[in-house]
Design a protein around this motif. Structure first.
Motif, short mmCIF file in Angstrom:
data_model
loop_
_atom_site.label_atom_id
_atom_site.label_comp_id
_atom_site.label_asym_id
_atom_site.label_seq_id
_atom_site.Cartn_x
_atom_site.Cartn_y
_atom_site.Cartn_z
N GLU A 183 0.83 -1.20 0.00
CA GLU A 183 0.00 0.00 0.00
C GLU A 183 0.87 1.27 0.00
O GLU A 183 0.56 2.25 -0.67
N VAL A 184 1.97 1.23 0.76
CA VAL A 184 2.89 2.37 0.76
C VAL A 184 3.45 2.58 -0.65
O VAL A 184 3.53 3.72 -1.15
N LEU A 185 3.84 1.49 -1.31
CA LEU A 185 4.39 1.57 -2.65
C LEU A 185 3.39 2.14 -3.65
O LEU A 185 3.76 2.84 -4.59
N LYS A 186 2.12 1.83 -3.45
CA LYS A 186 1.09 2.42 -4.31
C LYS A 186 1.11 3.93 -4.23
O LYS A 186 0.98 4.63 -5.24
N GLY A 187 1.27 4.44 -3.01
CA GLY A 187 1.30 5.89 -2.83
C GLY A 187 2.51 6.51 -3.49
O GLY A 187 2.40 7.56 -4.15
N VAL A 188 3.68 5.89 -3.33
CA VAL A 188 4.89 6.40 -3.97
C VAL A 188 4.77 6.33 -5.48
O VAL A 188 5.07 7.30 -6.20
N SER A 189 4.31 5.18 -5.98
CA SER A 189 4.21 4.97 -7.41
C SER A 189 3.26 5.97 -8.07
O SER A 189 3.57 6.54 -9.12
N GLY A 190 2.11 6.20 -7.44
CA GLY A 190 1.15 7.14 -8.00
C GLY A 190 1.71 8.55 -8.06
O GLY A 190 1.54 9.26 -9.07
N THR A 219 -1.21 4.48 1.66
CA THR A 219 -0.91 5.16 0.39
C THR A 219 -0.57 6.62 0.64
O THR A 219 0.27 7.19 -0.06
N ASN A 220 -1.19 7.22 1.63
CA ASN A 220 -0.87 8.61 1.96
C ASN A 220 0.55 8.74 2.51
O ASN A 220 1.24 9.73 2.25
N LEU A 221 0.99 7.74 3.27
CA LEU A 221 2.37 7.76 3.76
C LEU A 221 3.34 7.78 2.58
O LEU A 221 4.32 8.52 2.57
N GLY A 222 3.06 6.94 1.58
CA GLY A 222 3.91 6.90 0.40
C GLY A 222 3.88 8.20 -0.37
O GLY A 222 4.92 8.69 -0.83
#
Length: 376
Positions: A120-127, A328-331
């Motif tokens: 989920e963290v990676l989703k935030g970074v990737s987006g 996702t917000n953390l990312g």
């Protein structure tokens, strides 16, 4: 080392270690003239751009132009520079380079790719990276501090900014390893000289304990997270503060996964605690499964809480009481911090308590012997 590419344009291996994977004529910005470069194991020390210039018999500016691709690698002088750089095993200083160019490739290191929390963290970074035309490199350290250090140095060569998620290395190691990384952001960890985004685990645990005490619980069992986890240390610190206020707490070794929670459930029940506070929702799911096998009622016989509010927590029966955090917000926030100039900026994210059916007033808990099979 396990590297995963999120963009097919990224090379699978360096084209030429003397140019850090960049071909002459690529249009990259000049290398730094920094004296610091790469420490070669077993050699006298790191080679410098001055040594390359001296070996090739050219100026520093010429070396910089050749290595950046501003000068064709086909002419005799450029070939001399490249040969000298290869012989000296010269590698440019990624920290100095990163200060001279915008972030175009973001490296992300996580302790365990199998843990959906980090997905989920990676989703935030990737987006966030995709929105500005950046690529992302992902590496899994396997919960190994030594591997984290190696990956940090390696990704610094490939990327112009690194996000380090929940690092397991000790503070002294983290400070030393990060001292030569130009742009680095931490998630759920704090060190001087690098920005970071952190969950306020103390506040989240405080809210969970206040909720349980409000229901009448005076004795709880805490299933601890990974041994080297900073976030688990923060949780335990908050729980110790609650213990000083009269709450009886049993600290039990566990882990971060559902199977860890399942395996630790019997020991937690054997303490006589009326509530089990799990390190994470994934741990709590294992507790829910095992408690169901033992034919105990939730929350009448035992209350259970998690942390993080993963999607399944709201649909299991009963729903899991937890502290909600947007991974996702953390990312996304970590990606934003790659561009800030204030290296000591730290963003604190406060969880919100989500009360569901897994918690209620304490009943009379049944004592379960550790290792006993579920009732037939």
């Amino acid at each position: 080392m396990r590297l995963r590419r999120s963009d097919s344009r990224l090379p699978s291996s360096p084209k030429d270690e003397t140019t850090n994977g960049l071909r002459p004529g690529s249009g990259a910005r000049p290398w730094s003239n920094s004296e610091v470069s790469h420490q070669v194991p077993g050699c006298r020390g790191p080679s410098t751009i001055r040594e390359v210039a001296a070996a090739a018999g050219v100026s520093l500016a010429t070396v910089s132009r050749v290595l950046s691709g501003a000068r064709s690698g086909e002419d005799a002088m450029a070939k001399r520079v490249l040969r000298a750089a290869a012989e000296l095993d010269f590698r440019p200083n990624p920290a100095a380079q990163s200060l001279r160019r915008p972030v175009s490739t973001v490296g992300v290191i996580v302790p365990d790719l199998a843990n959906p929390y980090f997905a989920e963290v990676l989703k935030g970074v990737s987006g966030a990276a995709e929105a500005v035309g950046q690529r992302m490199l992902v590496a899994d350290s396997g919960e190994n501090p030594a591997e984290e250090i190696r990956l940090l140095r390696e990704l610094a060569r490939w990327s112009s900014g690194v996000i380090l998620c929940s690092p397991r290395m000790a503070s002294r190691q983290l400070t030393a390893a990060s001292s030569r990384i130009g742009r680095m952001v931490l998630i759920n960890r704090k060190t001087s000289g690098h920005p970071g985004v952190m969950v306020d685990f103390g506040a989240g645990i405080g809210d969970i304990c206040a909720h349980l005490r409000g229901l009448g619980h005076e004795h709880i069992a805490y299933l601890q997270g990974p041994l080297l986890s900073w976030s688990d240390a923060e949780r335990r610190r908050a729980l110790q503060a609650q213990a000083r206020r009269g709450l009886r707490i049993e600290f039990l070794t566990c882990g971060a996964g559902t199977t860890d929670g399942y395996a630790a459930t019997d020991a937690a029940l054997a303490t006589g605690a009326t509530a089990i506070v799990a390190f994470s929702d994934y741990v709590a799911l294992g507790v829910l499964i095992r408690v169901g096998e033992l034919q105990l009622r939730i929350p009448e016989d035992v209350s259970i809480t998690g942390f993080d509010d993963i999607p399944v927590s709201g649909i299991v029966g009963p729903g899991l009481t937890t502290a909600s955090v947007s991974k996702t917000n953390l990312g996304r926030l970590a990606h934003e911090l790659l561009s800030v100039e204030d290296v000591d900026r730290h963003v604190i994210v406060r969880p919100s308590l989500i009360v569901r059916g897994s918690t209620g007033p304490p009943g009379t808990p049944r004592r379960i012997a550790v290792g006993k099979p579920a009732p037939g």
